[in-house]
Design a protein around this motif. Structure first.
Motif, PDB file in Angstrom:
ATOM      1  N   LEU A  67       0.821  -1.205   0.000  1.00 43.98           N
ATOM      2  CA  LEU A  67       0.000   0.000   0.000  1.00 43.98           C
ATOM      3  C   LEU A  67       0.858   1.259   0.000  1.00 43.98           C
ATOM      4  O   LEU A  67       0.603   2.213  -0.757  1.00 43.98           O
ATOM      5  N   LEU A  68       1.896   1.272   0.835  1.00 43.35           N
ATOM      6  CA  LEU A  68       2.739   2.463   0.924  1.00 43.35           C
ATOM      7  C   LEU A  68       3.575   2.643  -0.339  1.00 43.35           C
ATOM      8  O   LEU A  68       3.736   3.771  -0.822  1.00 43.35           O
ATOM      9  N   ILE A  69       4.089   1.555  -0.890  1.00 42.03           N
ATOM     10  CA  ILE A  69       4.864   1.660  -2.126  1.00 42.03           C
ATOM     11  C   ILE A  69       3.969   2.146  -3.259  1.00 42.03           C
ATOM     12  O   ILE A  69       4.379   2.978  -4.089  1.00 42.03           O
ATOM     13  N   LEU A  70       2.729   1.651  -3.329  1.00 41.08           N
ATOM     14  CA  LEU A  70       1.785   2.128  -4.339  1.00 41.08           C
ATOM     15  C   LEU A  70       1.570   3.632  -4.194  1.00 41.08           C
ATOM     16  O   LEU A  70       1.564   4.375  -5.181  1.00 41.08           O
ATOM     17  N   THR A  71       1.404   4.095  -2.960  1.00 44.11           N
ATOM     18  CA  THR A  71       1.206   5.529  -2.716  1.00 44.11           C
ATOM     19  C   THR A  71       2.394   6.333  -3.215  1.00 44.11           C
ATOM     20  O   THR A  71       2.231   7.368  -3.882  1.00 44.11           O
ATOM     21  N   LEU A  72       3.598   5.876  -2.925  1.00 48.42           N
ATOM     22  CA  LEU A  72       4.802   6.580  -3.374  1.00 48.42           C
ATOM     23  C   LEU A  72       4.939   6.533  -4.896  1.00 48.42           C
ATOM     24  O   LEU A  72       5.397   7.501  -5.512  1.00 48.42           O
ATOM     25  N   ALA A 129       8.870   6.011   9.366  1.00 50.02           N
ATOM     26  CA  ALA A 129       8.803   7.419   8.947  1.00 50.02           C
ATOM     27  C   ALA A 129      10.164   7.908   8.471  1.00 50.02           C
ATOM     28  O   ALA A 129      10.264   8.642   7.473  1.00 50.02           O
ATOM     29  N   ARG A 130      11.237   7.495   9.159  1.00 53.86           N
ATOM     30  CA  ARG A 130      12.581   7.924   8.754  1.00 53.86           C
ATOM     31  C   ARG A 130      12.939   7.362   7.370  1.00 53.86           C
ATOM     32  O   ARG A 130      13.528   8.060   6.533  1.00 53.86           O
ATOM     33  N   ILE A 131      12.597   6.099   7.137  1.00 56.77           N
ATOM     34  CA  ILE A 131      12.921   5.467   5.857  1.00 56.77           C
ATOM     35  C   ILE A 131      12.169   6.153   4.721  1.00 56.77           C
ATOM     36  O   ILE A 131      12.733   6.461   3.664  1.00 56.77           O
ATOM     37  N   SER A 133      10.951   9.187   4.729  1.00 57.61           N
ATOM     38  CA  SER A 133      11.497  10.543   4.581  1.00 57.61           C
ATOM     39  C   SER A 133      12.791  10.519   3.774  1.00 57.61           C
ATOM     40  O   SER A 133      13.050  11.422   2.963  1.00 57.61           O
ATOM     41  N   ARG A 134      13.599   9.496   3.975  1.00 60.55           N
ATOM     42  CA  ARG A 134      14.839   9.349   3.202  1.00 60.55           C
ATOM     43  C   ARG A 134      14.521   9.170   1.714  1.00 60.55           C
ATOM     44  O   ARG A 134      15.180   9.755   0.846  1.00 60.55           O
ATOM     45  N   ALA A 135      13.494   8.376   1.421  1.00 63.90           N
ATOM     46  CA  ALA A 135      13.083   8.179   0.031  1.00 63.90           C
ATOM     47  C   ALA A 135      12.591   9.488  -0.581  1.00 63.90           C
ATOM     48  O   ALA A 135      12.882   9.801  -1.743  1.00 63.90           O
ATOM     49  N   ILE A 136      11.852  10.274   0.205  1.00 64.50           N
ATOM     50  CA  ILE A 136      11.345  11.557  -0.282  1.00 64.50           C
ATOM     51  C   ILE A 136      12.498  12.519  -0.541  1.00 64.50           C
ATOM     52  O   ILE A 136      12.488  13.273  -1.523  1.00 64.50           O
ATOM     53  N   ASP A 137      13.504  12.516   0.330  1.00 62.97           N
ATOM     54  CA  ASP A 137      14.696  13.343   0.106  1.00 62.97           C
ATOM     55  C   ASP A 137      15.318  13.021  -1.253  1.00 62.97           C
ATOM     56  O   ASP A 137      15.664  13.926  -2.035  1.00 62.97           O
ATOM     57  N   GLY A 138      15.477  11.729  -1.528  1.00 62.85           N
ATOM     58  CA  GLY A 138      16.067  11.314  -2.795  1.00 62.85           C
ATOM     59  C   GLY A 138      15.213  11.710  -3.983  1.00 62.85           C
ATOM     60  O   GLY A 138      15.725  12.163  -5.014  1.00 62.85           O
ATOM     61  N   GLN A 139      13.899  11.550  -3.841  1.00 66.27           N
ATOM     62  CA  GLN A 139      12.988  11.915  -4.919  1.00 66.27           C
ATOM     63  C   GLN A 139      13.054  13.417  -5.199  1.00 66.27           C
ATOM     64  O   GLN A 139      13.039  13.858  -6.351  1.00 66.27           O
ATOM     65  N   HIS A 140      13.153  14.220  -4.136  1.00 66.20           N
ATOM     66  CA  HIS A 140      13.194  15.666  -4.323  1.00 66.20           C
ATOM     67  C   HIS A 140      14.493  16.083  -5.011  1.00 66.20           C
ATOM     68  O   HIS A 140      14.483  16.949  -5.897  1.00 66.20           O
ATOM     69  N   LYS A 141      15.598  15.467  -4.636  1.00 63.76           N
ATOM     70  CA  LYS A 141      16.867  15.769  -5.306  1.00 63.76           C
ATOM     71  C   LYS A 141      16.799  15.382  -6.780  1.00 63.76           C
ATOM     72  O   LYS A 141      17.330  16.091  -7.650  1.00 63.76           O
ATOM     73  N   GLU A 160      19.106   6.899  -1.675  1.00 60.53           N
ATOM     74  CA  GLU A 160      17.981   7.482  -0.945  1.00 60.53           C
ATOM     75  C   GLU A 160      16.655   7.166  -1.611  1.00 60.53           C
ATOM     76  O   GLU A 160      15.693   6.743  -0.965  1.00 60.53           O
ATOM     77  N   LYS A 161      16.582   7.358  -2.907  1.00 57.55           N
ATOM     78  CA  LYS A 161      15.308   7.227  -3.619  1.00 57.55           C
ATOM     79  C   LYS A 161      14.874   5.774  -3.793  1.00 57.55           C
ATOM     80  O   LYS A 161      13.735   5.420  -3.495  1.00 57.55           O
ATOM     81  N   SER A 162      15.773   4.933  -4.284  1.00 61.83           N
ATOM     82  CA  SER A 162      15.426   3.539  -4.582  1.00 61.83           C
ATOM     83  C   SER A 162      15.807   2.589  -3.457  1.00 61.83           C
ATOM     84  O   SER A 162      15.052   1.676  -3.128  1.00 61.83           O
ATOM     85  N   GLY A 163      16.993   2.796  -2.877  1.00 61.63           N
ATOM     86  CA  GLY A 163      17.425   1.921  -1.786  1.00 61.63           C
ATOM     87  C   GLY A 163      16.477   1.988  -0.610  1.00 61.63           C
ATOM     88  O   GLY A 163      16.231   0.980   0.069  1.00 61.63           O
ATOM     89  N   SER A 164      15.900   3.167  -0.363  1.00 55.16           N
ATOM     90  CA  SER A 164      14.993   3.318   0.778  1.00 55.16           C
ATOM     91  C   SER A 164      13.726   2.481   0.614  1.00 55.16           C
ATOM     92  O   SER A 164      13.146   2.025   1.604  1.00 55.16           O
ATOM     93  N   LEU A 165      13.282   2.287  -0.621  1.00 57.72           N
ATOM     94  CA  LEU A 165      12.080   1.477  -0.834  1.00 57.72           C
ATOM     95  C   LEU A 165      12.344   0.015  -0.478  1.00 57.72           C
ATOM     96  O   LEU A 165      11.500  -0.654   0.133  1.00 57.72           O
ATOM     97  N   ILE A 166      13.529  -0.472  -0.857  1.00 59.97           N
ATOM     98  CA  ILE A 166      13.901  -1.838  -0.467  1.00 59.97           C
ATOM     99  C   ILE A 166      14.065  -1.914   1.047  1.00 59.97           C
ATOM    100  O   ILE A 166      13.631  -2.873   1.694  1.00 59.97           O
ATOM    101  N   ARG A 167      14.709  -0.903   1.628  1.00 59.86           N
ATOM    102  CA  ARG A 167      14.846  -0.850   3.089  1.00 59.86           C
ATOM    103  C   ARG A 167      13.483  -0.933   3.760  1.00 59.86           C
ATOM    104  O   ARG A 167      13.310  -1.637   4.759  1.00 59.86           O
TER     105      ARG A 167
END
Length: 313
Positions: A67-72, A129-131, A133-141, A160-167
């Motif tokens: 669900l969360l990955i779909l949202t992202l 939430a931290r993970i 947020s890390r993905a969002i940081d990568g996406q924004h960059k 940040e962007k892709s590794g965080s999703l696996i994390r």
């Protein structure tokens, strides 16, 4: 995506989204995602079971990951304005925004319920939430574009962007797993970053070989193959640098399609990317060998996440 995961996701919507039109819209988004080969729930379950977990709630946790990955993914498509065939891109944007909010609230509510059954996993909410947020940081960059000027920049953003999703998928699997201690989490986090890098390089190599609206070149992105080409295009395909520097319009660049595709094939960028990918594959194997795990779940995890990249190493 397995049918039982889809069932849990739909049940969650019935619990948290009472407005019938919005409920139906969200379920249509889930149905579209279910048609893909989505592995996020599997990664969560395999992580859980290989680390000794036997939680009766693992199906719900796996559904929350999906669900969360779909949202992202929806947020990513809205930002990039691509994948226009998706239902969340075809409906009015204000409805898509409501859908994103509803998915997030459902995720938070259900995760809170599950944590109540196992108080020792309360830190799971903060770490999730931290993970994210890390993905969002990568996406924004990635959106800003100018943050990537070198291979090191690219790797950092991809982590940040892709590794965080696996994390995220792996960390969700640590729910109530006996062997999910600090040492295992550190290994899993670095492994997740390696897998994310391999997967993103694979996607970027595919994208640079197509010449349509999804091509990263037309959006002036600086992916690993493009960084390599920009460094080697002088005298071979100068139009690329002219385009990236703003001295050539998109319409003019599109006229160079045959030369561009030939340069992609002959520049060595694909071979270079495969070499970099193989380095991260070797590191992933090294990390994976140190992670405790039960059979057959550890083997299933490897097969699902990074075994296929051995063919390119």
């Amino acid at each position: 995506m397995r049918s039982e995961i889809i069932e849990v996701m739909n049940e969650l919507l019935d619990e948290y989204v009472k407005a019938e039109p919005l409920n139906a819209l969200l379920k249509s988004f889930i149905a579209d995602k279910a048609a893909e080969h989505s592995i996020w729930g599997d990664i969560t379950e395999y992580s859980h079971r290989m680390l000794g977990g036997e939680s009766p709630f693992i199906r719900e946790i796996a559904a929350l990951t999906e669900l969360l990955i779909l949202t992202l993914d929806i947020v990513d498509d809205v930002q990039d304005r691509d994948n226009m065939e998706k239902p969340w891109m075809r409906c009015p944007q204000e409805q898509t925004i409501n859908a994103i909010l509803a998915f997030l609230m459902g995720f938070m509510g259900k995760l809170g319920q599950l944590v109540e059954h196992s108080p020792q996993t309360v830190p799971m909410i903060q770490e999730t939430a931290r993970i994210v947020s890390r993905a969002i940081d990568g996406q924004h960059k990635d959106l800003l574009g100018h943050c990537v000027e070198s291979e090191q920049d690219y790797i950092a953003v991809v982590q940040e962007k892709s590794g965080s999703l696996i994390r995220l998928a792996c960390y969700m699997g640590g729910f109530d797993a006996p062997q999910s201690d600090a040492a295992a989490i550190r290994l899993m986090n670095e492994l997740a970053d390696c897998i994310g890098i391999m997967a993103q390089i694979n996607n970027d190599v595919k994208d640079v070989q197509r010449y349509d609206l999804k091509n990263d070149l037309l959006h002036k992105k600086r992916t690993l193959p493009i960084l390599y080409m920009l460094a080697h295009c002088d005298g071979k395909f100068p139009a690329l640098k002219l385009f990236y520097e703003g001295n050539m319009s998109t319409e003019q660049f599109l006229r160079h399609k045959p030369e561009c595709l030939a340069f992609v094939a002959d520049s060595g960028c694909i071979e270079y990317c495969r070499i970099i990918q193989s380095l991260y594959y070797n590191r992933a194997e090294e990390l994976f060998s140190k992670i405790p795990g039960r059979s057959p779940w550890k083997e299933k995890f490897r097969e699902t996440t990074f075994a296929s990249y051995a063919l390119d190493s």
